[in-house]
Design a protein around this motif. Structure first.
Motif: not given
Length: 659
Positions: A178-179, A238-243
């Motif tokens: 995440y940016e 649940i927060l999953y990765p951005a890529r």
């Protein structure tokens, strides 16, 4: 949640028999084929089977337009469940390659469609968080997307009362790619304001607001990004990765060690120039990974990060499904051959890169599945096609047939007309069809023929568009929508108009050069194209041919047989053929560029824009005039690229710089 089928459709006798036969056969036959003609309700049958199985389902389609149509239909069937769309997210893709004969290295170049990337991420997150998930995918889903275990382990479990410091949470978000951006908050980015962290999941649109207090999560809110209004409060998420391709930090050191070892083993095998090239490039990539956690083309080292042995299959979307998932391969006669070809094409391109020192041999393992590997992952599989291929018959035996329609619609009447004066005949028939309020499809053999025909018909006063492979995926969907609502009457194409398109408004289909035997005019292709007119009670297909080829004869015989069978079925069940009534979706994209327009249409657009530009300038609305001027220049360039000679004909369209 469980799958909940929501529909007002009633199961026809033919559909009921097909569904029961398939469900009864599956315990003893893991692979089956549904031979369903166009308009027989194959998607409805799929939905009924999914609802019965109650298992996560992957539906494969051979092109993105068909996948989008299936996705839309299944979302209507399962409004309370997760229906996802997973296709290649490239609007433009130039793969990395090396042409040895001219010593030309072509660097990878691509343009990613953010909307499609977001939908892919939404699909992956749905598979890992819910069992009631259907993913409609193109064949790109058998390409490497990273280890599902790593993807899941990188996710953050956010819940009220969980102990976590502000700094720890920020570091976790950065690790998940995440940016941080305090000004422009969009999917895949986060911002920090005191003890409040706002993050937009890469697969969602709303803001997730995390409020910290005394090193623990106090509140989690979902916020509307436009208004800032509270949508809902959340106890746990649940927060999953951005890529899709993410690598845990602890794997970096071991992977870098393996990359260095492979490099040391490879360098003595290469000539001096290639050895120096590979050494310089690989060491640069290693430094980037060490410092940034990422490098351009990191997927070429995926074998080392995944912990795979040389030659082992990559992790693909299927690996995100549980083992007992349901696989449905739509238009299997096209999708199966497509899946066979993917690995060989990828390998042949990479071989030059590896041989000449641009990539390590491990780059071969960043690849699509080989066909035998894909077969091993199939499990419970239903092949669906109006014209199944030899592979389907070999694996499933006798297919379950569905050759009647709930609406009573018959296979269209097929006529053969000589090629001489075909344009005169085509235009006469087209005017009659348009006068009756219906639409038209025209198929040609080449892109050049389709472009020339489109331009010719526009000059004759018809409203025509052209669809081809260079038009972006979402733009193709919009083109089909515009045809259905009547923004134009005729759609010309080559191969994209064959399978799966559901266009009840189309009553007439013209097939040019029908007697040119080959891939586009074989028996299977003709039957598929004829089927596009089978959703309209007045459906007709006109073949332009001077020779009645074997393919034409077989296609007409099969169509006549089915038509007669359907007439008997309708009499038995007291059915009157009725054109399908299908909801038309609202526009979601605006078509960019002019690739779908004829040259004459572009000229008309330039003249119209020029008039608007001058009117805006007279009203002193210079900002609008400048935008129109730039658009005119864009259209002029498009026109010149299509004609490659001369200047614009007709009215003066010179843009006055003062305006």
């Amino acid at each position: 949640m469980k799958f909940q089928l929501n529909t007002s459709f009633k199961t026809s006798p033919g559909q009921k028999a097909a569904i029961e036969l398939i469900l009864n056969n599956f315990p003893k036959k893991k692979k089956q084929t549904l031979l369903g003609i166009t308009g027989s309700g194959k998607t409805f049958v799929m939905a009924k089977i999914i609802n019965k199985f109650q298992k996560p389902t992957l539906i494969l389609a051979h092109n993105k337009t068909l996948a989008a149509q299936l996705y839309s239909e299944l979302k209507n069937f399962f409004p309370n469940n997760r229906v996802e769309y997973f296709i290649s997210f490239y609007d433009y893709y130039q793969p990395e390659s090396y042409i040895a004969t001219t010593d030309t290295y072509i660097e990878k170049d691509s343009s990613i469609n953010k909307q499609i990337e977001q939908m892919r991420m939404h699909a992956v997150s749905g598979l890992l968080s819910r069992n009631d998930t259907i993913v409609v995918a193109s064949i790109s889903c058998i390409y490497n997307i990273g280890n599902p275990i790593d993807f899941k382990s990188m996710a953050i479990d956010l819940s009220i009362g969980k102990q976590v410091t502000r700094l720890e949470l920020i570091h976790r978000l950065v690790d998940m790619q995440y940016e941080r951006n305090n000004m422009d908050l969009e999917p895949g980015k986060f911002r920090v304001r005191g003890n409040v962290i706002d993050v937009v999941p890469a697969y969602e649109k709303n803001i997730l607001r995390i409020q910290l207090e005394s090193n623990q999560i106090k509140k989690i809110k979902e916020i509307n990004p436009m208004t800032g209004d509270l949508k809902t409060t959340i106890d746990q998420i649940i927060l999953y990765p951005a890529r899709q391709y993410v690598i845990p930090e602890e794997k970096h050191k071991e992977a870098i060690k393996q990359i260095r070892q492979e490099l040391a083993n490879r360098l003595p095998e290469l000539p001096l120039l290639e050895s120096q090239r590979l050494k310089q490039r690989t060491n640069y990539d290693i430094e980037m990974i060490k410092e940034m956690g990422y490098c351009k083309g990191i997927e070429n080292y995926s074998r080392h990060f995944d912990g795979r042995k040389p030659g082992e299959p990559p992790y693909v979307l299927i690996d995100y499904f549980p083992k007992d998932y349901l696989l449905i391969i739509d238009e299997s006669h096209r999708t199966i051959p497509q899946s066979r070809a993917m690995y060989k094409g990828d390998y042949s391109r990479k071989k030059s890169l590896v041989d000449f020192g641009f990539r390590l041999p491990s780059a071969f393992d960043n690849r699509p599945l080989k066909f035998n590997e894909f077969e091993k992952k199939m499990g419970t599989t239903l092949f669906v096609s109006a014209t199944p291929g030899d592979y389907e018959f070999l694996k499933s035996g006798k297919p379950v047939e569905l050759i009647t329609r709930p609406t009573g619609l018959l296979d269209p009447e097929v006529e053969i007309h000589p090629i001489q004066e075909q344009m005169k005949h085509l235009m006469s028939e087209a005017r009659t069809t348009i006068k009756n309020g219906y639409r038209i499809l025209v198929t040609t053999l080449t892109k050049r023929m389709a472009e020339d025909l489109t331009d010719y018909l526009v000059k004759e006063g018809f409203r025509v568009r052209y669809m081809h492979s260079e038009i972006d995926t979402l733009d193709r969907i919009e083109l089909i929508r515009q045809l259905r609502i009547g923004e134009f009457d005729i759609l010309v194409g080559i191969n994209l108009l064959r399978e799966g398109l559901d266009l009840p408004e189309v009553a007439t289909i013209f097939i040019l050069d029908a007697d040119k035997e080959g891939f586009l005019r074989d028996e299977r292709s003709l039957i598929q194209t004829i089927g596009r007119a089978a959703r309209n009670a007045n459906g007709r297909v006109i073949l332009y041919a001077d020779v009645k080829t074997k393919s034409i004869r077989k296609a007409i015989e099969k169509t006549k047989f089915r038509r007669q069978y359907q007439i008997r079925y309708n009499k038995l069940h007291h059915l009157t053929p009725q054109t399908i009534v299908k909801k038309i979706s609202q526009t979601e994209v605006k078509i960019k560029g002019t690739k779908h327009l004829a040259k004459t249409d572009i000229q008309y657009q330039i003249i119209e824009l020029d008039t608007k530009m001058r009117a805006a300038a007279e009203k002193l609305n210079f900002e609008e005039a400048i935008q129109l001027r730039d658009k005119i220049e864009e259209y002029k360039k498009a026109f010149y690229s299509k004609t490659k000679h001369g200047t614009l004909q007709g009215k003066n369209t010179n843009t006055n710089q003062k305006s």
